[in-house]
Design a protein around this motif. Structure first.
Motif, PDB file in Angstrom:
ATOM      1  N   UNK A   1       0.854  -1.193   0.000  1.00  0.00           N
ATOM      2  CA  UNK A   1       0.000   0.000   0.000  1.00  0.00           C
ATOM      3  C   UNK A   1       0.888   1.240   0.000  1.00  0.00           C
ATOM      4  N   UNK A   2       0.340   2.341  -0.517  1.00  0.00           N
ATOM      5  CA  UNK A   2       1.139   3.578  -0.574  1.00  0.00           C
ATOM      6  C   UNK A   2       0.206   4.781  -0.512  1.00  0.00           C
ATOM      7  N   UNK A   3       0.811   5.969  -0.424  1.00  0.00           N
ATOM      8  CA  UNK A   3       0.052   7.220  -0.468  1.00  0.00           C
ATOM      9  C   UNK A   3      -0.972   7.324   0.650  1.00  0.00           C
ATOM     10  N   UNK A   4      -2.186   7.746   0.281  1.00  0.00           N
ATOM     11  CA  UNK A   4      -3.251   7.951   1.264  1.00  0.00           C
ATOM     12  C   UNK A   4      -3.645   6.649   1.952  1.00  0.00           C
ATOM     13  N   UNK A   5      -3.450   5.515   1.272  1.00  0.00           N
ATOM     14  CA  UNK A   5      -3.785   4.222   1.879  1.00  0.00           C
ATOM     15  C   UNK A   5      -2.930   3.979   3.124  1.00  0.00           C
ATOM     16  N   UNK A   6      -1.668   4.438   3.095  1.00  0.00           N
ATOM     17  CA  UNK A   6      -0.807   4.311   4.283  1.00  0.00           C
ATOM     18  C   UNK A   6      -1.372   5.144   5.426  1.00  0.00           C
ATOM     19  N   UNK A   7      -1.820   6.383   5.112  1.00  0.00           N
ATOM     20  CA  UNK A   7      -2.386   7.243   6.153  1.00  0.00           C
ATOM     21  C   UNK A   7      -3.644   6.614   6.749  1.00  0.00           C
ATOM     22  N   UNK A   8      -4.474   6.027   5.877  1.00  0.00           N
ATOM     23  CA  UNK A   8      -5.667   5.322   6.373  1.00  0.00           C
ATOM     24  C   UNK A   8      -5.288   4.137   7.241  1.00  0.00           C
ATOM     25  N   UNK A   9      -4.222   3.434   6.827  1.00  0.00           N
ATOM     26  CA  UNK A   9      -3.731   2.293   7.614  1.00  0.00           C
ATOM     27  C   UNK A   9      -3.214   2.724   8.971  1.00  0.00           C
ATOM     28  N   UNK A  10      -2.509   3.868   9.008  1.00  0.00           N
ATOM     29  CA  UNK A  10      -1.991   4.392  10.285  1.00  0.00           C
ATOM     30  C   UNK A  10      -3.152   4.734  11.217  1.00  0.00           C
ATOM     31  N   UNK A  11      -4.167   5.424  10.666  1.00  0.00           N
ATOM     32  CA  UNK A  11      -5.321   5.816  11.495  1.00  0.00           C
ATOM     33  C   UNK A  11      -6.028   4.582  12.053  1.00  0.00           C
ATOM     34  N   UNK A  12      -6.244   3.571  11.200  1.00  0.00           N
ATOM     35  CA  UNK A  12      -6.906   2.345  11.659  1.00  0.00           C
ATOM     36  C   UNK A  12      -6.054   1.633  12.699  1.00  0.00           C
ATOM     37  N   UNK A  13      -4.729   1.594  12.447  1.00  0.00           N
ATOM     38  CA  UNK A  13      -3.821   0.929  13.380  1.00  0.00           C
ATOM     39  C   UNK A  13      -3.801   1.644  14.723  1.00  0.00           C
ATOM     40  N   UNK A  14      -3.940   2.985  14.703  1.00  0.00           N
ATOM     41  CA  UNK A  14      -3.847   3.764  15.935  1.00  0.00           C
ATOM     42  C   UNK A  14      -5.077   3.643  16.831  1.00  0.00           C
ATOM     43  N   UNK A  15      -6.179   3.106  16.317  1.00  0.00           N
ATOM     44  CA  UNK A  15      -7.361   2.911  17.172  1.00  0.00           C
ATOM     45  C   UNK A  15      -6.971   2.076  18.389  1.00  0.00           C
TER      46      UNK A  15
END
Length: 482
Positions: free
Chosen positions: A227-241
């Motif tokens: 994954x790259x770009x905005x998908x990484x940011x979405x992954x970070x947000x989901x991971x941070x829950x």
């Protein structure tokens, strides 16, 4: 006047050490032993696992430093509720208090108590194997839930006997889990049979996820997708829950400001010392995970219990499981006690403002708000029976960060609007520290709103249900005054 001062000083039975233990004990529950699995599934690299925990650590400590200014300005019981009420008015304070009672505090108590029950079942397999006490369709009541309720009610009862008992329990259990965590960290580097650190870090800044499920929602080990770009940011947000929720509840110490010696100094010291120590421990525990297991071992640990798998690597399968089960039981028991001890003080403060049941108002002969404690305990027990505490907590992480952001913004707001107020402690590196928290918190919330809406709207709706309740309470008060 002299009598009043004596009464206040006699109430203040918690010192700096007790405050720091309350912060650490309330933060360390079961999350650190579990949530790294979900973080790894979302991002798939050792670098990103560390980044998520570092971001969470920076957020947490920045918030604690910022809260310090408010705690020195309003050194009263009620903590965050009081800060929001004094800064933004009664409705904002009520919405926080309502959310706290409805799910934030009580849902956390329920979830952590059930985690205690689940890890107890490692030692007593009959708890897992026993048939449900009641089952109707998908809903069931198990012995694990009953054990969780017993723990909640027992700790509620102990805390009605006075601050001293709750304090002693908190210090003993928090001290035990800190020592045990340090032991796990040291042994995790000395005794593991295989070292996966280099392999886990070999993915560099590449990010991957492995989140495919079958029709029943079970995870499939189907291979990693880049994954790259905005998908990484979405992954970070989901991971941070998960990492964010493992790092909350430090503000519980502000709820008991009325019982802390020299609260203008010791509350902020407790928060900063406690949060910094816990976030360092969390980071070191994750270093152990990356050293002892490969990324599949972390991402697909049975039931996400990464720490159990690591413990088995260190001590062998039989002893390792028992060691980790005991550690998590100590950790969750102490965590529930800290949250039970602190939360009731908020509801008592709300009752003084006419914003909660009148019964919560009074202390018992032991000088603690017993009825407030029992209301909190009974509702947490109901949430245990609902079986929905896990879903509620996923939903509420967004709202918790939102309230943290509003409170941290209150530091800046009061500096502008009320610069004349006495500030015995001023936020370190102001305005950089609160702005750092607000930027990270805003990014987290916006990304969740875009990519993981199931974590946002339900929690927001629960809190907004407090608006008509607040208006109804106000209408009744106005009618009574007329």
């Amino acid at each position: 006047m002299e009598n009043q001062q004596e009464e206040v000083s006699s109430k203040r039975k918690l010192g700096l050490f007790d405050g720091a233990m309350l912060v650490m004990g309330s933060m360390i529950g079961s999350g650190i032993f579990i949530v790294s699995a979900d973080i790894m599934r979302n991002l798939g690299s050792g670098y990103w696992l560390i980044v998520v925990w570092v971001i969470t650590g920076v957020m947490t400590v920045a918030a604690a430093i910022s809260y310090g200014e408010l705690s020195s300005m309003f050194p009263k019981a009620g903590g965050q509720y009081t800060y929001l009420k004094e800064t933004f008015g009664k409705m904002m304070g009520f919405l926080y208090g309502w959310g706290l009672f409805a799910v934030i505090q009580t849902g956390t108590i329920a979830a952590v108590a059930v985690a205690f029950g689940k890890f107890t079942a490692y030692l007593i397999p009959a708890l897992n194997d026993a048939a449900p006490i009641f089952q109707s369709g998908g809903y069931k009541i198990t012995w694990i839930q009953i054990l969780a309720i017993v723990v909640i009610l027992l700790l509620t009862y102990i805390n009605t006997k006075g601050v001293e008992g709750g304090k002693l329990l908190q210090n003993v259990f928090t001290g035990s889990k800190i020592v045990a965590l340090i032991g796990l960290i040291i042994l995790g580097f000395l005794l593991v049979k295989s070292n996966f650190w280099a392999e886990n870090m070999s993915y560099g800044w590449g990010a991957f996820n492995n989140l495919k499920t079958d029709t029943s929602g079970n995870l499939l080990k189907s291979g990693w997708e880049s994954i790259s770009g905005m998908a990484i940011l979405g992954g970070i947000a989901a991971a941070m829950v998960g990492s964010v929720f493992s790092s909350v509840a430090w503000e519980n110490v502000t709820f008991v400001s009325g019982e802390i010696e020299n609260p203008k100094k010791n509350v902020v010291r407790s928060m900063v010392l406690g949060t910094t120590a816990v976030m360092i421990l969390y980071l070191l525990v994750n270093f152990v995970y990356l050293n002892a297991l490969n990324r599949e071992g972390i991402a697909f640990a049975p039931n996400d219990r990464v720490a159990v798998v690591v413990s088995e690597q260190i001590f062998g399968s039989g002893i390792g499981t028992i060691v980790m089960a005991v550690l998590v039981m100590i950790s969750t028991f102490g965590c529930v006690n800290g949250i039970v001890l602190a939360g009731a003080r908020v509801f008592q403060t709300m009752a003084k403002d006419g914003m909660f049941f009148k019964a919560a108002l009074h202390n018992n002969k032991n000088g603690v708000p017993a009825k407030s404690l029992w209301m909190q305990g009974i509702w947490a027990a109901v949430l245990c029976l609902s079986g929905q505490y896990g879903n509620l907590l996923d939903m509420i992480s967004f709202v918790i960060v939102l309230f943290y952001m509003i409170t941290v913004f209150g530091v800046i707001y009061l500096r502008i609007k009320r610069p004349d107020l006495e500030r015995p402690y001023k936020t370190w590196l102001y305005p950089v520290t609160p702005i750092i928290y607000l930027l990270i918190g805003a990014a987290f919330c916006i990304l969740l709103l875009i990519y993981k809406q199931q974590y946002t709207w339900p929690g927001l709706i629960i809190v907004l249900l407090g608006v008509p309740i607040y208006l109804l309470i106000n209408r009744k008060k106005e009618a009574a005054n007329n």
